[in-house]
Design an enzyme around this catalytic site. Structure first.
Site, PDB file in Angstrom:
ATOM      1  N   HIS A   1       0.758  -1.089  -0.050  1.00  0.00           N
ATOM      2  CA  HIS A   1      -0.003  -0.128  -0.098  1.00  0.00           C
ATOM      3  C   HIS A   1       0.774   0.983  -0.033  1.00  0.00           C
ATOM      4  O   HIS A   1       0.509   2.261  -0.483  1.00  0.00           O
ATOM      5  CB  HIS A   1      -0.978   0.112   0.888  1.00  0.00           C
ATOM      6  CG  HIS A   1      -0.466   0.161   2.576  1.00  0.00           C
ATOM      7  ND1 HIS A   1       0.071  -1.074   3.355  1.00  0.00           N
ATOM      8  CD2 HIS A   1      -0.136   0.997   3.371  1.00  0.00           C
ATOM      9  CE1 HIS A   1       0.517  -0.761   4.426  1.00  0.00           C
ATOM     10  NE2 HIS A   1       0.373   0.545   4.481  1.00  0.00           N
TER      11      HIS A   1
ATOM     12  N   GLY B   1       2.962   5.036   9.935  1.00  0.00           N
ATOM     13  CA  GLY B   1       4.314   5.143   9.473  1.00  0.00           C
ATOM     14  C   GLY B   1       4.918   4.267   9.656  1.00  0.00           C
ATOM     15  O   GLY B   1       6.322   4.135   9.437  1.00  0.00           O
TER      16      GLY B   1
ATOM     17  N   ASP C   1       0.282  -7.628   0.385  1.00  0.00           N
ATOM     18  CA  ASP C   1       0.578  -6.158   0.660  1.00  0.00           C
ATOM     19  C   ASP C   1       2.240  -6.133   0.816  1.00  0.00           C
ATOM     20  O   ASP C   1       2.817  -5.984   1.812  1.00  0.00           O
ATOM     21  CB  ASP C   1       0.091  -5.894   1.861  1.00  0.00           C
ATOM     22  CG  ASP C   1       0.149  -4.324   2.534  1.00  0.00           C
ATOM     23  OD1 ASP C   1       0.745  -3.492   1.349  1.00  0.00           O
ATOM     24  OD2 ASP C   1      -0.299  -4.157   3.522  1.00  0.00           O
TER      25      ASP C   1
ATOM     26  N   SER D   1       1.961  -4.687   7.702  1.00  0.00           N
ATOM     27  CA  SER D   1       0.738  -4.301   6.695  1.00  0.00           C
ATOM     28  C   SER D   1      -0.271  -3.297   7.791  1.00  0.00           C
ATOM     29  O   SER D   1      -0.248  -2.199   6.894  1.00  0.00           O
ATOM     30  CB  SER D   1      -0.073  -5.406   6.351  1.00  0.00           C
ATOM     31  OG  SER D   1      -1.030  -5.079   5.894  1.00  0.00           O
TER      32      SER D   1
ATOM     33  N   SER E   1       4.204   1.319   8.511  1.00  0.00           N
ATOM     34  CA  SER E   1       4.058   0.426   7.382  1.00  0.00           C
ATOM     35  C   SER E   1       5.270  -0.129   6.633  1.00  0.00           C
ATOM     36  O   SER E   1       6.007   0.858   6.507  1.00  0.00           O
ATOM     37  CB  SER E   1       2.878   1.145   6.449  1.00  0.00           C
ATOM     38  OG  SER E   1       1.490   0.919   6.704  1.00  0.00           O
TER      39      SER E   1
END
Length: 358
Positions: A204, A312, A233, A329, A314
């Site tokens: 993402h 942040g 992801d 994720s 991720s």
């Protein structure tokens, strides 16, 4: 500049703590034949989490899932018949008799997917409770909650529904901070593809950012080559300059953790996560092959943990010592009140891209 990277994700849903099994499911087979006289208790070798993971991969036939008991340092394998129990003990693991086969639980999971794919829900097979644990976040209410409850009740004791006060969402943020287009994520792991340096982060993040910098407004250090989200992801970016790319994770205490390999996670395994917002936090793997229904779409095959994370983080690394496990994720909660976080398994991303840790 020195960059340290962060892992991937894939998991089976396991809600909060383990539930007590029905009486028939709590006895070990060693005690199930008491009427025939006491059976000699097998001696189980103490295992590291890595050794338990290796052993679990060898015991998938005729079993109903497995988990690592970190306190006792043993692998516990669920079985539904005596023949499977004997094979499990012969390999050095503990056999536990349970009610539901993996096929039955997986069928329940597929029913949830077809009838109750509602944004704000997640589910996965929890080997400790021998159930499919469904979690509904605070956005699931009214007719949506009624629908979920109806489907779950029809599946009987194979399913348990739990509720989260948070909201399931991807965490834009992460390990060493990486920037692009006004957004921040975290680098997962440095990898090598076709002899060239790359890094993995969340899909993402890669969907939204095509050019990456190591500081806000800085010069580009990498460009996104591919990203997968939803469904999966993970994302792959190729370094464009001479930025240092050691195979390590930032521990945010002046030191780093060297990363030498990648592996599948095991339920019960103690893990750490590194991200650029909340730095390093630890916890336990609660489930594998988990599904999360974000507002943006469903992601499947995730690692579910009780490790906290925030926006942040991720893309940041999930790891166990020198072993890369997953990429951050999303999830619910935060690192003040706690929460649950899902990770893309790094092994899947490596295989998809033909890359290796390095």
């Amino acid at each position: 500049m020195k960059h340290r990277r962060i892992p991937n994700r894939r998991a089976v849903i396991a809600g909060a703590g383990a539930l007590a099994l029905a009486a028939t499911a709590t006895v070990t087979l060693a005690n199930a034949n008491a009427s025939q006289g006491p059976a000699p208790k097998p001696t189980l070798a103490k295992l590291t989490s890595a050794a338990a993971t290796t052993l679990a991969s060898q015991l998938k036939t005729d079993t109903a899932g497995a988990f690592y008991d970190a306190k006792a340092k043993k692998l516990v394998v669920n079985v539904v018949n005596k023949a499977a129990a004997k094979a499990v003990r012969a390999k050095g693991a503990e056999a536990r008799l349970v009610k539901h086969t993996f096929a039955q639980l997986d069928s329940a999971r597929q029913t949830l997917k077809s009838k109750a794919t509602i944004p704000g829900t997640s589910w996965g097979i929890d080997p400790q409770s021998n159930k499919v644990v469904v979690t509904a976040d605070r956005t699931v209410k009214g007719t949506k909650l009624d629908r979920l409850t109806k489907v779950a009740e029809a599946l009987g004791d194979k399913v348990e529904v739990r509720h989260s006060k948070g909201e399931f969402k991807p965490f834009i943020g992460g390990g060493d901070a990486i920037w692009g287009s006004g957004a921040r994520c975290s680098l997962g792991f440095n990898v090598v593809k076709d002899g060239q340096p790359h890094f993995l982060t969340a899909g993402h993040c890669g969907n939204d950012i095509k050019s990456w910098s190591d500081k806000q407004g800085g010069s580009a250090i990498a460009t996104t080559e591919d990203s997968k989200f939803p469904g999966d992801d993970y994302s792959l970016a190729k370094y464009t300059g001479d930025t240092a790319h050691p195979s390590e994770v930032n521990l945010y205490n002046g030191s780093t953790q060297k990363i030498t390999k990648a592996a599948e996670a095991t339920v019960g395994e103690k893990v750490q996560r590194s991200g650029s917002t909340t730095q390093v936090h630890d916890g336990t793997v609660k489930a594998l092959n988990a599904s999360v229904n974000y507002q943006e779409g469903t992601v499947e095959g995730l690692i579910q943990t009780d490790v906290c994370a925030e926006p942040g983080d991720s893309g940041g690394a999930l790891f166990d010592g020198e072993t890369a496990l997953g990429l951050t994720s999303g999830g619910s909660g935060d690192c003040s009140g706690g929460g649950e976080t899902f990770f893309q398994p790094v092994t899947e991303a490596l295989e998809a891209y033909g890359a290796e840790i390095g």
